[in-house]
Design a protein around this motif. Structure first.
Motif, mmCIF file in Angstrom:
data_model
loop_
_atom_site.group_PDB
_atom_site.id
_atom_site.type_symbol
_atom_site.label_atom_id
_atom_site.label_comp_id
_atom_site.label_asym_id
_atom_site.label_seq_id
_atom_site.Cartn_x
_atom_site.Cartn_y
_atom_site.Cartn_z
ATOM 1 N N GLN A 126 -3.355 3.115 0.084
ATOM 2 C CA GLN A 126 -4.040 2.691 -1.137
ATOM 3 C C GLN A 126 -3.356 1.463 -1.717
ATOM 4 O O GLN A 126 -2.131 1.442 -1.896
ATOM 5 N N ASP A 127 -4.124 0.430 -2.023
ATOM 6 C CA ASP A 127 -3.611 -0.818 -2.563
ATOM 7 C C ASP A 127 -3.062 -0.571 -3.979
ATOM 8 O O ASP A 127 -3.814 -0.188 -4.888
ATOM 9 N N ARG A 133 0.390 5.096 0.961
ATOM 10 C CA ARG A 133 -0.513 5.973 1.721
ATOM 11 C C ARG A 133 -1.880 5.321 1.916
ATOM 12 O O ARG A 133 -2.920 5.934 1.767
ATOM 13 N N GLU A 188 -8.319 -0.138 -9.858
ATOM 14 C CA GLU A 188 -8.465 1.295 -10.157
ATOM 15 C C GLU A 188 -7.136 2.057 -10.079
ATOM 16 O O GLU A 188 -7.086 3.248 -10.402
ATOM 17 N N MET A 189 -6.054 1.382 -9.657
ATOM 18 C CA MET A 189 -4.758 2.052 -9.583
ATOM 19 C C MET A 189 -4.219 2.293 -10.991
ATOM 20 O O MET A 189 -4.014 1.365 -11.768
ATOM 21 N N ARG A 192 0.837 -1.207 0.000
ATOM 22 C CA ARG A 192 0.000 0.000 0.000
ATOM 23 C C ARG A 192 0.870 1.255 0.000
ATOM 24 O O ARG A 192 1.917 1.312 0.663
#
Length: 371
Positions: free
Chosen positions: A71-72, A69, A77-78, A67
């Motif tokens: 976020q995966d 911060r 959606e990355m 991750r």
């Protein structure tokens, strides 16, 4: 302090080989974190996982959670472009893209939306600053001189004086360079063939050892040769042979690398076909293999030749009045204050380099130099 990057139970496989096993780490924000370990332990693999550069490697399989911060980074959606802008990687070796020098310089500005004119201006200014000193030397070589002082007007006086007073240095430079290149080509042909076509532990060691001169300073090599060959029966100091030997040792890696690279692109089946038709290994090597290697050999030899004629650090240790080269003469003329002659000799070296590069591009079919 908050963690900016976290990894939990991170595992990575290259095919069936597991490179990372259950990695758990938290990297605090505004801190420097070092990964220390032996070569091949997975440090670079882990770092490339943080911005998903490993996605580009065929056969890679990744499990676990990473991750940025919170976020995966593996989430659907990355956006990879955004991730790699936020998580950059500086490689331990220079990694130019497979494009021209100009395109490498302007790639970043163009990619990030800077107007094309600004990208061109940046490139032209950078290249202009780089060649400005050389242009001034060429300009100075055509200026008229009176003794050691420049006067008004232009002419070939400095060139005439260079050929009349230090012409022997020009002859020495080209004679020693061509002699060294002859030896370099012969040795490189056999070394590259042995390394590529006859792979074993001993030959692999030859491949490594042949690159050692690139890691040794020229002055150190010159001192080593001077102390080794200054007594009988190996008394070479003061002669042309020790200069040729130093050039051969120091600049051979260029030709070996170029020869090995092109040989790896030649299918062994071509040589096998020749042998099956009744030709000996020796005849196959000279009649089939060598002609196919020649473009790579010549390209490497030209680059070696350019480096030889501009060699200074080794030559300044080994030279005598009978083996003085242009680079040494430039140094001597500057010390004496004869800037006009020094500029003329420098311009001759520059023109020689330009001609050699033009031949290299013609022979190799390339628009840039890559090794």
């Amino acid at each position: 302090m908050a963690d900016i990057i976290t990894a939990k139970n991170l595992c990575l496989w290259y095919g069936d080989t597991q490179a990372l096993k259950s990695i758990n780490i938290a990297v605090p924000e505004h801190s420097i974190t070092a990964l220390i370990g032996p070569s091949g332990c997975g440090k670079s693999t882990f770092l490339k996982t943080l911005n998903r550069m490993n996605d580009l490697v065929p056969g890679v399989r990744i499990e676990g959670d990473v991750r940025l911060r919170g976020q995966d980074i593996f989430a659907r959606e990355m956006e990879l472009t955004t991730l790699r802008r936020r998580v950059g990687m500086v490689f331990q070796k220079a990694n130019p893209f497979p494009m021209s020098i100009y395109d490498n310089i302007t790639y970043g500005p163009k990619l990030h939306g800077v107007k094309n004119v600004l990208a061109h201006a940046y490139c032209y200014i950078l290249v202009g600053l780089a060649i400005m000193p050389q242009c001034y030397v060429i300009y100075s070589s055509f200026r008229n001189t009176s003794g050691k002082l420049y006067t008004d007007g232009f002419g070939l006086g400095s060139y005439k004086e260079a050929f009349s007073t230090v012409g022997s240095s020009i002859v020495h430079t080209y004679a020693l360079a061509f002699a060294a290149i002859f030896v370099i080509v012969l040795v490189s042909l056999f070394v590259s063939y042995v390394v590529v076509r006859r792979r074993n532990v001993f030959n692999a060691a030859i491949d490594v050892v042949s690159m050692f001169p690139e890691t040794v300073m020229g002055s150190i090599l010159g001192i080593a040769l001077l102390t080794t060959f200054n007594k009988k029966p190996l008394l070479l100091t003061g002669g042309a042979f020790i200069m040729i030997l130093s050039y051969t040792i120091r600049r051979m890696p260029y030709t070996i690398r170029s020869s090995s690279a092109i040989l790896r692109n030649i299918s062994p089946s071509i040589e096998e076909a020749s042998i099956n038709l009744g030709a000996s290994d020796f005849k196959t090597f000279f009649k089939v293999t060598v002609p196919m290697m020649m473009s790579g050999v010549i390209s490497g030899a030209i680059l070696s030749w350019i480096m030889i004629i501009t060699e200074l650090s080794t030559s300044i240790i080994l030279y005598t009045s009978k083996t003085k080269t242009m680079t040494l003469e430039i140094y001597s003329q500057i010390i004496r204050g004869n800037d006009g002659v020094a500029s003329a000799i420098s311009a001759i070296l520059t023109f020689s380099t330009i001609i050699a590069l033009a031949v290299f591009f013609k022979v190799s079919g390339k628009k840039e130099i890559t090794m």
